[in-house]
Write an enzyme that holds these catalytic residues in place. Sequence first.
Site, PDB file in Angstrom:
ATOM      1  CG  HIS A  94       2.343  19.512 -58.237  1.00 52.63           C
ATOM      2  ND1 HIS A  94       3.010  19.473 -57.037  1.00 52.63           N
ATOM      3  CD2 HIS A  94       2.538  18.307 -58.808  1.00 52.63           C
ATOM      4  CE1 HIS A  94       3.600  18.308 -56.893  1.00 52.63           C
ATOM      5  NE2 HIS A  94       3.336  17.569 -57.954  1.00 52.63           N
ATOM      6  CG  ASP A 112      18.578  36.662 -51.948  1.00 51.88           C
ATOM      7  OD1 ASP A 112      17.590  37.280 -52.393  1.00 51.88           O
ATOM      8  OD2 ASP A 112      18.781  35.447 -52.160  1.00 51.88           O
ATOM      9  CE  LYS A 157      16.507  36.001 -55.698  1.00 47.34           C
ATOM     10  NZ  LYS A 157      17.834  35.563 -55.235  1.00 47.34           N
ATOM     11  N   GLY A 187       6.353  14.798 -52.968  1.00 52.16           N
ATOM     12  CA  GLY A 187       7.687  14.294 -52.656  1.00 52.16           C
ATOM     13  C   GLY A 187       8.052  13.157 -53.590  1.00 52.16           C
ATOM     14  CB  CYS A 197       1.696  15.440 -55.439  1.00 53.50           C
ATOM     15  SG  CYS A 197       2.656  14.358 -56.501  1.00 53.50           S
ATOM     16  CE1 TYR A 198       5.261   9.437 -50.528  1.00 50.79           C
ATOM     17  CE2 TYR A 198       5.300  11.220 -48.914  1.00 50.79           C
ATOM     18  CZ  TYR A 198       5.535   9.900 -49.249  1.00 50.79           C
ATOM     19  OH  TYR A 198       6.026   9.040 -48.301  1.00 50.79           O
ATOM     20  CD  GLU A 236       2.468  22.774 -55.793  1.00 49.94           C
ATOM     21  OE1 GLU A 236       1.238  22.615 -55.838  1.00 49.94           O
ATOM     22  OE2 GLU A 236       3.266  21.823 -55.688  1.00 49.94           O
TER      23      GLU A 236
END
Length: 587
Positions: A169, A227, A373, A54, A81-82, A171
């Site tokens: 990170h 979508d 998505k 964050g 991280c945060y 991810e």
Amino acid sequence: MTKQPQITVLDAGGQYCHLIARRVRELGVYAEVQPSEIAAEKLEDRRGIIISGGPASVYESGSPQVDPEIFSLGIPVLGICYGMQLMAHHLEGGAVIKGVRGEYGMAQLNVTQQDRLFEGFQSVSQVWMSHRDRVGQAPEDFEVTAATATCPIAAIANDWRKLYGIQFHPEVVHTHGGKIILGNFLFTIAGCAQDWSPTHQLEQLEDEIRSTARGRNVFFFASGGVDSTVAFSLCLRALGKDRVHAAYVDTGLMREGETEFVREVFTKMAGDSFEVVDAKQEFLEKLTGLVEPEAKRKAIGEEFVAVQERVLETGPFLNGKWILGQGTIYPDTIESGGTAKAEVIKTHHNRVAGIQALIDAGRLIEPLAQFYKDEVRQVGAAIGVSDELLDRHPFPGPGLAIRCLCSAEVKAARQVDAGYILPVLSVGVQGDARTYRATLALENYSEAAFHTATESINQLADVNRVVALVQTAAPLASFTSQVAAIDATRLERLRRCDAIVRRLSVESGFEEKVWQFPVVLLPCGILGKPDSIVLRPIDSVDGMTAQAVPMPEALLKQMCEELMAVNGVCAVFYDLTNKPPATIEWE
Ligand code: XMP
């Protein structure tokens, strides 16, 4: 639909929070996102908890916090991280150091102590960092397990309590082996079962559509995007052609040939249950004189709602036998539901007041609200939506309007050591926060310049983007910005340039090599040739982070030749900037 999540990702305001949940799902484990402050008791039946990154500092008042009890539930926790800093902040003996300068981008991680989290992970590895503060002291009974050159405490672990923190990170794709770390956390540490796949949900999805509709029909506003098209097809399958209708609003802000494409696809699927609503003039009028990106988005969002309301009021919708269908996906529901703290980088209009009223009245159906998505694409493929549609590059709702930059003043380009500062502002994202800054233009394009772009930005405080000049009709020193808003001439100029770029990219096969390829019109040039074009091909997984991609020389040459021949175009620039620090779109 109520699939019980095994993992909860606590949203501490990071741009990456959804990316974490998505990665977890890719590994076959159903994950949800919750606000970071959620009470620990609500998480008692989870297999694991992940705290996201964050933009805040743990010391700032009002910064996102967690219920410290989550560390005593006996459930494994991974702080990223945060999230790692929150862990150090809340646990006895830990401390966070306020950073002066940030560390953004690639770093080399040295794993100094192998633990269960790092099993199978290379001991020296490339990772992605995006932080200012860092952990200065690990909490009591924690080991420091990894370091980078600028961050001596880059990972901490207490194997016995199953608490782990990492500053980088895992991810994002730029972290090599990030999935190994997440997999270790999910399976070795948290003991999750691998039981999630979006296409297993099809039958249940259709049942749910029928039970939400309760005999009523469903009306869609189609955009031609993945979508809304997949959501529409799902409803068609569940309810049949007679009970599902779609309208496409032609805003005049779409790419060349778009309206025709959507008409063809939807007519094929839905026959007479599809109509095109012409609102080109209204949108153009609403945009007249607007310059600021968010003001443009707001005007477009409001006009969308006005047109939608008009259509609904005059259509069959009035009699209460219809409900509205939307292609809302999971990140949209969280970001506009008031739970997310992510700083507004750009607003996406999805939960405007009129729609909220329909939700309250139980007249909204969003069959994809639980999916990301890529999961929507899997569902689409499983129900036979064509690849031509599913493989389309994403295109922003506000259309060409946010690629047609505007300016309120006449200002000259300013020379600096590295090149020229162009007198136009664009949006960026640094350390999770939005920036709105100038662009550095290098005078010469070369592939080598891609590697130094981020470095140039770190050196110039008022810049968040770097472009290189590829071809021009005049020296950069003579460039000025123009007083320019969105008008029919500039929109048409951009549409023509965009069509040229798209045709050449498709023909050369370059289109398939990039995730998205915005073409941007800058109100910057010389008298008689007031605008310039920026090419912005990028690679990405989901738009959260992105890398600028060079293109083959011959293709670039051909593109420039055709673009420079478009009336009013002064120059062609190439955007060299990754996201972060720039965003994909300029606005
Ligand atoms: P940025 O520019 O934020 O873009 O890096 C990330 C992705 O989001 C798309 N985008 C939008 N999509 N409405 C949309 O529907 C918007 O206002 C909007 N702004 C950006 C962008 O095209 C990219 O794929």
